[in-house]
Enzyme design. Structure first.
Site, PDB file in Angstrom:
ATOM      1  N   GLY A 168      -0.646  -0.836  -8.196  1.00  0.00           N
ATOM      2  CA  GLY A 168      -0.540  -0.926  -9.654  1.00  0.00           C
ATOM      3  C   GLY A 168      -1.552  -0.131 -10.436  1.00  0.00           C
ATOM      4  N   SER A 169      -2.356   0.697  -9.785  1.00  0.00           N
ATOM      5  CA  SER A 169      -3.415   1.401 -10.506  1.00  0.00           C
ATOM      6  C   SER A 169      -2.962   2.727 -11.100  1.00  0.00           C
ATOM      7  CB  SER A 169      -4.619   1.644  -9.588  1.00  0.00           C
ATOM      8  OG  SER A 169      -4.270   2.525  -8.525  1.00  0.00           O
ATOM      9  N   ASP A 197      -5.326  -3.669   0.753  1.00  0.00           N
ATOM     10  CA  ASP A 197      -4.593  -2.720   1.585  1.00  0.00           C
ATOM     11  C   ASP A 197      -3.386  -3.477   2.125  1.00  0.00           C
ATOM     12  OD1 ASP A 197      -3.537  -1.101   3.575  1.00  0.00           O
ATOM     13  OD2 ASP A 197      -5.475  -0.578   4.456  1.00  0.00           O
ATOM     14  N   SER A 254      13.474   3.980  -3.024  1.00  0.00           N
ATOM     15  CA  SER A 254      13.619   5.357  -3.483  1.00  0.00           C
ATOM     16  C   SER A 254      15.036   5.826  -3.189  1.00  0.00           C
ATOM     17  CB  SER A 254      12.613   6.272  -2.762  1.00  0.00           C
ATOM     18  OG  SER A 254      12.805   7.633  -3.119  1.00  0.00           O
ATOM     19  N   TYR A 270       8.703   9.214   5.268  1.00  0.00           N
ATOM     20  CA  TYR A 270       8.821   8.493   3.994  1.00  0.00           C
ATOM     21  C   TYR A 270      10.245   7.980   3.804  1.00  0.00           C
ATOM     22  CZ  TYR A 270       9.137   7.825  -1.086  1.00  0.00           C
ATOM     23  OH  TYR A 270       9.354   7.304  -2.341  1.00  0.00           O
ATOM     24  N   LYS A 297      11.655   4.051   3.371  1.00  0.00           N
ATOM     25  CA  LYS A 297      12.360   3.574   2.190  1.00  0.00           C
ATOM     26  C   LYS A 297      13.733   3.019   2.539  1.00  0.00           C
ATOM     27  CE  LYS A 297       9.149   4.079  -0.708  1.00  0.00           C
ATOM     28  NZ  LYS A 297       8.605   2.920  -1.442  1.00  0.00           N
TER      29      LYS A 297
END
Length: 260
Positions: free
Chosen positions: A15-16, A65, A144, A158, A162
């Site tokens: 969320g950063s 993490d 995604s 990746y 997903k």
């Protein structure tokens, strides 16, 4: 009109920055209390200060993490300590390092699956009891279009992660239904974030050209989708996916967009 989420407790992993920060902002603007989680304390603090200046709800931070079970359990405990409850988990944390299939190492694959897939599963597990106690628990997974629908060179690990998230989602939805917890996924297309900006202006212009809306999505576009899945009104929707991509996956070739 949707039921207010004011006072609800929301965790947003990753969320950063990027999509996660956009999701957090959307919930906090609606008056929800939001705990943003990430691996870098400085980035989290900066994000929380930025979000707090533009929102109604409380914004707190937690270093986590998500690839580590104990970190996810501590994250859930922190949310309960700060807010007294967990109503929504936005399992958003994800990484997308670029490397061709022929060069992938076991460590490369483990890194991506650890964060994107195991991190989703571990964070959901950690929050289950609190989500059930909420009475209207919601899990929103950021997947995604890459992997489940499309492919892109350099992102085979990746894409696999997903697609795997969606395999997890469908069985989890069945198991969580008796607990009155829903779990759904958002499948973003190309969204304007810090990570995408790093890919260069030429890449961005090229992507805009093959999107029917001729623009990249915004992090708020994803945040609004998450907000819907988290609403009371979406309580009868579970195990589903929502593509948010401006129509990117629709054309069968670039020629379909000529002249529009």
């Amino acid at each position: 009109m949707f039921t207010s989420l004011k006072g609800r407790s929301v965790i947003v992993t990753g969320g950063s920055k990027g999509i996660g920060k956009g999701i957090a902002r959307t919930f906090a603007r609606e008056g929800a209390d939001v705990l943003i989680a990430g691996r870098d304390e400085a980035s989290l603090s900066a994000a929380a200060a930025d979000l707090a200046a533009d929102t109604e709800g409380r914004v707190e931070t937690a270093v986590c993490d998500v690839s580590k079970v104990d970190d996810c359990r501590a994250l859930a405990a922190t949310a309960l300590e700060r807010f007294g409850r967990i109503d929504v988990l936005c399992a958003n944390a994800g990484i997308f390092p670029d490397k061709p299939l022929a060069e992938l190492t076991e460590a490369d694959i483990d890194l991506v699956l650890g964060c994107n897939l195991k991190g989703t599963m571990f964070s959901v597990q950690a929050c289950l009891d609190a989500l059930e106690a909420s009475g209207h628990g919601r899990v929103v997974v950021t997947s995604s279009i890459t992997g489940p629908i499309t492919g892109y060179p350099g992102w085979s690990h990746y894409g696999a992660s997903k697609a795997a998230q969606l395999g997890f989602l469908r069985t989890a939805a069945i198991e969580l239904a008796p607990k009155r917890i829903t779990i759904n996924a958002i499948m973003p297309g190309n969204i304007a974030t810090e990570g995408l900006a790093d890919m260069g202006e030429e890449y961005i212009r090229g992507m805009e050209a093959v999107i029917p809306q001729h623009r990249l999505g915004t992090v708020e576009d994803i945040g609004h989708a998450a907000l819907f899945f988290a609403s009371d009104e979406a309580g009868y929707i579970t195990g589903q996916t929502l593509v948010v991509d401006g129509g990117q996956v629709l054309p069968e070739s670039p020629a379909a967009l000529e002249g529009i």
